[in-house]
Write a protein that holds these residues in place. Structure first.
Motif, PDB file in Angstrom:
ATOM      1  N   ARG A 189     -53.661 -44.266-111.782  1.00 36.91           N
ATOM      2  CA  ARG A 189     -54.447 -43.773-110.650  1.00 36.91           C
ATOM      3  C   ARG A 189     -55.720 -44.594-110.456  1.00 36.91           C
ATOM      4  O   ARG A 189     -56.341 -44.533-109.417  1.00 36.91           O
ATOM      5  CB  ARG A 189     -54.818 -42.300-110.852  1.00 36.91           C
ATOM      6  N   GLU A 190     -56.108 -45.356-111.465  1.00 35.45           N
ATOM      7  CA  GLU A 190     -57.325 -46.163-111.385  1.00 35.45           C
ATOM      8  C   GLU A 190     -57.071 -47.456-110.624  1.00 35.45           C
ATOM      9  O   GLU A 190     -55.962 -47.986-110.631  1.00 35.45           O
ATOM     10  CB  GLU A 190     -57.808 -46.514-112.794  1.00 35.45           C
ATOM     11  N   GLN A 191     -58.125 -47.959-110.019  1.00 41.58           N
ATOM     12  CA  GLN A 191     -58.050 -49.262-109.371  1.00 41.58           C
ATOM     13  C   GLN A 191     -57.954 -50.333-110.451  1.00 41.58           C
ATOM     14  O   GLN A 191     -58.718 -50.313-111.407  1.00 41.58           O
ATOM     15  CB  GLN A 191     -59.300 -49.506-108.502  1.00 41.58           C
ATOM     16  N   ARG A 192     -57.015 -51.232-110.309  1.00 41.29           N
ATOM     17  CA  ARG A 192     -56.858 -52.296-111.288  1.00 41.29           C
ATOM     18  C   ARG A 192     -57.999 -53.290-111.162  1.00 41.29           C
ATOM     19  O   ARG A 192     -58.467 -53.592-110.077  1.00 41.29           O
ATOM     20  CB  ARG A 192     -55.523 -53.025-111.076  1.00 41.29           C
ATOM     21  N   SER A 193     -58.398 -53.840-112.293  1.00 37.75           N
ATOM     22  CA  SER A 193     -59.443 -54.845-112.313  1.00 37.75           C
ATOM     23  C   SER A 193     -59.018 -55.950-113.265  1.00 37.75           C
ATOM     24  O   SER A 193     -58.661 -55.680-114.405  1.00 37.75           O
ATOM     25  CB  SER A 193     -60.763 -54.226-112.777  1.00 37.75           C
ATOM     26  N   GLY A 194     -59.040 -57.165-112.802  1.00 37.63           N
ATOM     27  CA  GLY A 194     -58.699 -58.294-113.669  1.00 37.63           C
ATOM     28  C   GLY A 194     -57.204 -58.587-113.705  1.00 37.63           C
ATOM     29  O   GLY A 194     -56.387 -57.883-113.129  1.00 37.63           O
ATOM     30  N   GLN A 195     -56.898 -59.641-114.386  1.00 38.05           N
ATOM     31  CA  GLN A 195     -55.524 -60.128-114.498  1.00 38.05           C
ATOM     32  C   GLN A 195     -54.719 -59.227-115.426  1.00 38.05           C
ATOM     33  O   GLN A 195     -55.152 -58.917-116.523  1.00 38.05           O
ATOM     34  CB  GLN A 195     -55.547 -61.568-115.042  1.00 38.05           C
ATOM     35  N   ALA A 196     -53.537 -58.806-114.987  1.00 33.13           N
ATOM     36  CA  ALA A 196     -52.691 -57.930-115.796  1.00 33.13           C
ATOM     37  C   ALA A 196     -51.514 -58.681-116.415  1.00 33.13           C
ATOM     38  O   ALA A 196     -51.073 -58.346-117.501  1.00 33.13           O
ATOM     39  CB  ALA A 196     -52.176 -56.772-114.951  1.00 33.13           C
ATOM     40  N   ALA A 197     -50.998 -59.679-115.719  1.00 32.41           N
ATOM     41  CA  ALA A 197     -49.831 -60.420-116.212  1.00 32.41           C
ATOM     42  C   ALA A 197     -49.801 -61.792-115.559  1.00 32.41           C
ATOM     43  O   ALA A 197     -50.316 -61.983-114.461  1.00 32.41           O
ATOM     44  CB  ALA A 197     -48.542 -59.674-115.888  1.00 32.41           C
ATOM     45  N   GLU A 198     -49.204 -62.735-116.252  1.00 32.45           N
ATOM     46  CA  GLU A 198     -48.994 -64.067-115.690  1.00 32.45           C
ATOM     47  C   GLU A 198     -47.525 -64.405-115.845  1.00 32.45           C
ATOM     48  O   GLU A 198     -46.962 -64.275-116.936  1.00 32.45           O
ATOM     49  CB  GLU A 198     -49.822 -65.120-116.431  1.00 32.45           C
ATOM     50  N   LEU A 199     -46.896 -64.810-114.757  1.00 28.10           N
ATOM     51  CA  LEU A 199     -45.526 -65.297-114.814  1.00 28.10           C
ATOM     52  C   LEU A 199     -45.595 -66.818-114.864  1.00 28.10           C
ATOM     53  O   LEU A 199     -46.381 -67.438-114.150  1.00 28.10           O
ATOM     54  CB  LEU A 199     -44.733 -64.842-113.590  1.00 28.10           C
ATOM     55  N   ASN A 200     -44.753 -67.410-115.702  1.00 25.97           N
ATOM     56  CA  ASN A 200     -44.724 -68.864-115.861  1.00 25.97           C
ATOM     57  C   ASN A 200     -43.372 -69.367-115.357  1.00 25.97           C
ATOM     58  O   ASN A 200     -42.338 -68.989-115.902  1.00 25.97           O
ATOM     59  CB  ASN A 200     -44.897 -69.245-117.331  1.00 25.97           C
ATOM     60  N   PHE A 201     -43.406 -70.218-114.346  1.00 20.17           N
ATOM     61  CA  PHE A 201     -42.187 -70.743-113.748  1.00 20.17           C
ATOM     62  C   PHE A 201     -42.031 -72.204-114.141  1.00 20.17           C
ATOM     63  O   PHE A 201     -42.818 -73.052-113.722  1.00 20.17           O
ATOM     64  CB  PHE A 201     -42.243 -70.611-112.225  1.00 20.17           C
ATOM     65  N   ASN A 211     -43.860 -40.757-113.190  1.00 22.94           N
ATOM     66  CA  ASN A 211     -42.938 -40.880-114.324  1.00 22.94           C
ATOM     67  C   ASN A 211     -43.619 -40.714-115.679  1.00 22.94           C
ATOM     68  O   ASN A 211     -42.930 -40.599-116.690  1.00 22.94           O
ATOM     69  CB  ASN A 211     -42.219 -42.233-114.288  1.00 22.94           C
ATOM     70  N   THR A 212     -44.936 -40.740-115.714  1.00 18.72           N
ATOM     71  CA  THR A 212     -45.666 -40.661-116.991  1.00 18.72           C
ATOM     72  C   THR A 212     -46.602 -39.456-117.041  1.00 18.72           C
ATOM     73  O   THR A 212     -47.677 -39.527-117.624  1.00 18.72           O
ATOM     74  CB  THR A 212     -46.474 -41.952-117.239  1.00 18.72           C
ATOM     75  N   ASN A 213     -46.180 -38.361-116.419  1.00 19.90           N
ATOM     76  CA  ASN A 213     -46.990 -37.139-116.394  1.00 19.90           C
ATOM     77  C   ASN A 213     -48.378 -37.386-115.833  1.00 19.90           C
ATOM     78  O   ASN A 213     -49.376 -36.903-116.357  1.00 19.90           O
ATOM     79  CB  ASN A 213     -47.078 -36.499-117.778  1.00 19.90           C
ATOM     80  N   ASP A 214     -48.430 -38.192-114.772  1.00 20.27           N
ATOM     81  CA  ASP A 214     -49.663 -38.501-114.060  1.00 20.27           C
ATOM     82  C   ASP A 214     -50.725 -39.148-114.954  1.00 20.27           C
ATOM     83  O   ASP A 214     -51.907 -38.799-114.921  1.00 20.27           O
ATOM     84  CB  ASP A 214     -50.236 -37.244-113.394  1.00 20.27           C
ATOM     85  N   HIS A 215     -50.290 -40.137-115.737  1.00 19.25           N
ATOM     86  CA  HIS A 215     -51.228 -40.836-116.612  1.00 19.25           C
ATOM     87  C   HIS A 215     -52.345 -41.450-115.775  1.00 19.25           C
ATOM     88  O   HIS A 215     -52.099 -42.102-114.746  1.00 19.25           O
ATOM     89  CB  HIS A 215     -50.504 -41.918-117.421  1.00 19.25           C
ATOM     90  N   PHE A 216     -53.569 -41.258-116.206  1.00 21.19           N
ATOM     91  CA  PHE A 216     -54.744 -41.691-115.437  1.00 21.19           C
ATOM     92  C   PHE A 216     -54.762 -43.183-115.144  1.00 21.19           C
ATOM     93  O   PHE A 216     -55.299 -43.612-114.123  1.00 21.19           O
ATOM     94  CB  PHE A 216     -56.038 -41.287-116.163  1.00 21.19           C
ATOM     95  N   SER A 217     -54.192 -43.997-116.019  1.00 21.06           N
ATOM     96  CA  SER A 217     -54.284 -45.451-115.833  1.00 21.06           C
ATOM     97  C   SER A 217     -53.571 -45.919-114.573  1.00 21.06           C
ATOM     98  O   SER A 217     -53.913 -46.964-114.030  1.00 21.06           O
ATOM     99  CB  SER A 217     -53.738 -46.183-117.060  1.00 21.06           C
ATOM    100  N   CYS A 254     -42.920 -52.111-109.100  1.00 21.35           N
ATOM    101  CA  CYS A 254     -42.932 -50.655-109.004  1.00 21.35           C
ATOM    102  C   CYS A 254     -44.303 -50.188-108.524  1.00 21.35           C
ATOM    103  O   CYS A 254     -45.321 -50.757-108.912  1.00 21.35           O
ATOM    104  CB  CYS A 254     -42.615 -50.045-110.375  1.00 21.35           C
ATOM    105  N   SER A 255     -44.309 -49.159-107.706  1.00 23.05           N
ATOM    106  CA  SER A 255     -45.590 -48.627-107.247  1.00 23.05           C
ATOM    107  C   SER A 255     -46.302 -47.918-108.381  1.00 23.05           C
ATOM    108  O   SER A 255     -45.681 -47.331-109.265  1.00 23.05           O
ATOM    109  CB  SER A 255     -45.386 -47.657-106.079  1.00 23.05           C
ATOM    110  N   LYS A 256     -47.608 -47.986-108.335  1.00 27.15           N
ATOM    111  CA  LYS A 256     -48.410 -47.288-109.333  1.00 27.15           C
ATOM    112  C   LYS A 256     -48.208 -45.783-109.212  1.00 27.15           C
ATOM    113  O   LYS A 256     -48.203 -45.070-110.212  1.00 27.15           O
ATOM    114  CB  LYS A 256     -49.877 -47.672-109.174  1.00 27.15           C
ATOM    115  N   SER A 257     -48.001 -45.289-107.985  1.00 28.49           N
ATOM    116  CA  SER A 257     -47.810 -43.846-107.803  1.00 28.49           C
ATOM    117  C   SER A 257     -46.521 -43.359-108.457  1.00 28.49           C
ATOM    118  O   SER A 257     -46.498 -42.280-109.053  1.00 28.49           O
ATOM    119  CB  SER A 257     -47.835 -43.481-106.313  1.00 28.49           C
TER     120      SER A 257
END
Length: 133
Positions: free
Chosen positions: A67-79, A59-65, A51-54
């Motif tokens: 709109r910010e540039q992501r930094s660092g690892q957010a999730a890891e998928l394990n296959f 969908n979350t009343n323009d939650h600031f998080s 899903c796009s951050k925008s």
């Protein structure tokens, strides 16, 4: 306490189309919903979507998080693979199709053969197989 079940995992992306192409063309997930800001894949078990951050901001009343540039690892998928040999084969295939090389397959002390690669948004994921006893 009521138990909840994990139904799905949605990865946030700056470029939904680019990340969706990677998950479709490199990892082999079939697309079941494809929209400009949201793509969902066919998967048994847990639903996987991008899903796009925008759209999430909208969908979350323009939650600031969102709109910010992501930094660092957010999730890891394990296959999980069926065998250590499959880890080596799939890793080479994924890298040849555009996955980012993070760590080639290695036999780990916890009993797995494991490799790490990144998708185009920089999310690092693992391929692994349980080593035979």
């Amino acid at each position: 306490m009521k138990k909840v079940n994990l139904e799905g995992l949605t990865l946030l992306a700056d470029d939904v189309a680019r990340l969706a192409r990677f998950y479709h063309e490199v990892l082999g997930f079939a697309i079941v919903v494809e929209e400009a800001h949201y793509v969902e894949f066919s998967n048994s078990g847990v639903r996987l979507a991008i899903c796009s951050k925008s759209l999430m901001a909208e969908n979350t009343n323009d939650h600031f998080s969102f709109r910010e540039q992501r930094s660092g690892q957010a999730a890891e998928l394990n296959f999980q693979c069926d065998s250590p040999d499959e880890v080596y084969t799939l890793y080479d295939e994924f890298i040849s199709k555009g996955a980012i090389d993070i760590m080639t397959p290695q036999v780990k002390s916890w009993g797995h053969t494991t490799a790490f690669f990144a998708d185009p948004e920089g999310n690092i994921h693992s391929l692994f197989a349980i080593n035979p006893a």
